[in-house]
Design a protein around this motif. Structure first.
Motif, short mmCIF file in Angstrom:
data_model
loop_
_atom_site.label_atom_id
_atom_site.label_comp_id
_atom_site.label_asym_id
_atom_site.label_seq_id
_atom_site.Cartn_x
_atom_site.Cartn_y
_atom_site.Cartn_z
N GLU A 170 -7.84 24.27 130.56
CA GLU A 170 -7.99 25.62 131.09
C GLU A 170 -6.82 26.50 130.65
N ASN A 171 -7.09 27.79 130.49
CA ASN A 171 -6.04 28.73 130.14
C ASN A 171 -5.04 28.83 131.29
N SER A 172 -3.78 28.47 130.99
CA SER A 172 -2.77 28.49 132.03
C SER A 172 -2.34 29.89 132.40
N GLY A 173 -2.50 30.84 131.48
CA GLY A 173 -2.02 32.20 131.74
C GLY A 173 -3.13 33.15 132.13
N GLY A 174 -4.35 32.67 132.28
CA GLY A 174 -5.44 33.53 132.73
C GLY A 174 -5.96 34.46 131.67
N GLY A 175 -5.74 34.19 130.40
CA GLY A 175 -6.25 35.08 129.36
C GLY A 175 -6.05 34.48 127.99
N THR A 176 -6.39 35.25 126.97
CA THR A 176 -6.19 34.83 125.60
C THR A 176 -5.61 36.01 124.82
N PRO A 177 -4.96 35.75 123.70
CA PRO A 177 -4.42 36.86 122.91
C PRO A 177 -5.54 37.72 122.34
N LYS A 178 -5.25 38.99 122.15
CA LYS A 178 -6.25 39.89 121.57
C LYS A 178 -6.38 39.68 120.07
N VAL A 179 -5.28 39.29 119.42
CA VAL A 179 -5.29 39.08 117.98
C VAL A 179 -4.60 37.76 117.65
N PHE A 180 -4.83 37.32 116.43
CA PHE A 180 -4.25 36.08 115.92
C PHE A 180 -3.73 36.39 114.52
N ARG A 181 -2.49 36.04 114.24
CA ARG A 181 -1.88 36.34 112.94
C ARG A 181 -1.62 35.05 112.17
N PHE A 182 -1.82 35.13 110.86
CA PHE A 182 -1.50 33.97 110.03
C PHE A 182 -1.12 34.40 108.63
N SER A 183 -0.33 33.56 107.97
CA SER A 183 0.07 33.76 106.57
C SER A 183 -0.62 32.71 105.72
N PHE A 184 -1.17 33.16 104.60
CA PHE A 184 -1.85 32.25 103.69
C PHE A 184 -1.79 32.82 102.28
N GLU A 185 -1.34 31.98 101.32
CA GLU A 185 -1.19 32.38 99.93
C GLU A 185 -0.38 33.66 99.81
N ASN A 186 0.74 33.68 100.54
CA ASN A 186 1.72 34.76 100.50
C ASN A 186 1.18 36.11 100.98
N GLU A 187 0.12 36.07 101.77
CA GLU A 187 -0.40 37.29 102.38
C GLU A 187 -0.48 37.09 103.89
N ASP A 259 -2.20 34.18 127.04
CA ASP A 259 -2.33 35.44 126.29
C ASP A 259 -1.14 35.73 125.39
N GLU A 260 -0.25 34.75 125.20
CA GLU A 260 0.88 34.95 124.29
C GLU A 260 0.38 35.02 122.85
N ASP A 261 0.96 35.93 122.06
CA ASP A 261 0.55 36.09 120.67
C ASP A 261 0.72 34.78 119.90
N VAL A 262 -0.28 34.47 119.06
CA VAL A 262 -0.25 33.26 118.24
C VAL A 262 -0.09 33.65 116.78
N GLU A 263 0.86 33.02 116.12
CA GLU A 263 1.06 33.23 114.68
C GLU A 263 1.29 31.88 114.02
N VAL A 264 0.60 31.63 112.91
CA VAL A 264 0.76 30.37 112.18
C VAL A 264 0.97 30.67 110.70
N ASP A 265 1.55 29.70 110.00
CA ASP A 265 1.86 29.85 108.58
C ASP A 265 1.25 28.68 107.81
N TYR A 266 0.21 28.97 107.02
CA TYR A 266 -0.40 27.93 106.19
C TYR A 266 0.47 27.61 104.97
N ASP A 267 1.36 28.51 104.60
CA ASP A 267 2.17 28.33 103.40
C ASP A 267 3.48 27.59 103.66
N ALA A 268 3.79 27.31 104.91
CA ALA A 268 5.08 26.71 105.24
C ALA A 268 5.24 25.35 104.56
N PRO A 269 6.42 25.06 104.02
CA PRO A 269 6.65 23.74 103.42
C PRO A 269 6.62 22.66 104.49
N TYR A 270 5.98 21.55 104.16
CA TYR A 270 5.82 20.47 105.14
C TYR A 270 7.11 19.70 105.33
#
Length: 270
Positions: A170-187, A259-270
């Motif tokens: 269950e959502n602990s904060g009672g909501g979800t973020p409005k947007v989701f940000r991610f980086s992929f192929e340097n964009e 509802d905290e903003d989520v950002e992920v990076d697909y390009d990050a070095p492993y």
């Protein structure tokens, strides 16, 4: 299972659709000045020998392979490995660890074999216990995490044998973020987050195509580094505990829990 499916279902003239190769088990750009050390066991030699051949042909790197098998008759690609040793004398070295003679590989074996190669990049593929042993040996030898690479091959359970999916957290904060940000192929991209969907699904519904394949949490193609936000994963088979501790997630399995903003990076070095 795919081999059985090919034999049972395909016939001459059939057309099948395949995906391009995906994954992070590849030679690093800019590492040609470092030696290359490879650990393989059983059929885990398949991606390892590909790395070996590529490095021998395209670079001048010094390469050592430690290849573990039950006995001599179990060695896959033996003739091909012998040809590589003949073609690249002085650059390629292969050590065959045979369980019938030496027992299963131990941490001490790993530390002994890598002597003189401490500055190398290390790649490992094989059964889980073998890989765990190699990983522990490299850790005890103080090999930096960024120079250790592992290919863990696991397969999803057949659909008719799966246990019922666990209830989503269950959502602990009672909501979800409005947007989701991610980086992929340097964009960088910002897309609306659709409540109830995974991060990958929200990105695809916005018309974008981040990397993905199995959608079951097994292949790791959709792996990304979480830079902010809180998520829960329905499955995490492709990740180790260490991966998760460092912030890696599977976007095909990840849903925000507040509802905290989520950002992920697909390009990050492993």
């Amino acid at each position: 299972r795919i081999s059985n499916w090919f034999n049972d279902n395909l016939k001459v003239g059939d057309t099948i659709k395949v995906l391009a190769p995906e994954g992070r088990f590849v030679l690093r750009d800019g590492a040609d000045d470092r030696p290359l050390f490879l650990f393989g066991a059983g059929s885990g030699i398949t991606p390892v020998i590909s790395l070996m051949k590529t490095a021998l042909v395209r670079t001048s790197r010094r390469i050592k392979l430690v290849y573990a098998n039950r006995d001599k008759d179990s060695i896959i690609f033996k003739d091909e490995l012998d040809l590589l040793l003949e073609r690249f004398p002085g650059r390629a070295e292969v050590f065959h660890h045979l369980d019938i003679d030496r027992g299963f590989m131990k941490v001490d074996d790993v530390m002994r074999e890598i002597q003189g190669y401490e500055a190398a990049d290390f790649y490992t593929c094989g059964p889980g216990p073998f890989m765990d042993t190699v990983e522990l040996g490299l850790e005890q030898a103080d090999i930096a995490r960024e120079h250790r690479f592992f290919e863990r091959f696991v397969s999803p359970v057949d659909p008719d044998r799966r246990e019922p999916a666990p209830a989503q957290e269950e959502n602990s904060g009672g909501g979800t973020p409005k947007v989701f940000r991610f980086s992929f192929e340097n964009e960088s991209h910002e897309v609306p987050y659709i409540p109830g969907t995974t991060l990958l699904e929200s990105a695809e519904k916005a018309g974008l195509k981040p990397p993905s394949s199995c959608l079951d949490g097994y292949c790791g193609c959709c792996m990304a580094l979480k830079k902010s936000g809180n998520v829960t994963m329905a499955s995490r088979e492709a990740l180790t505990d260490d991966d998760i501790e460092r912030g890696w997630i599977l976007t095909c399995q990840s849903r925000p829990v507040d509802d905290e903003d989520v950002e992920v990076d697909y390009d990050a070095p492993y």
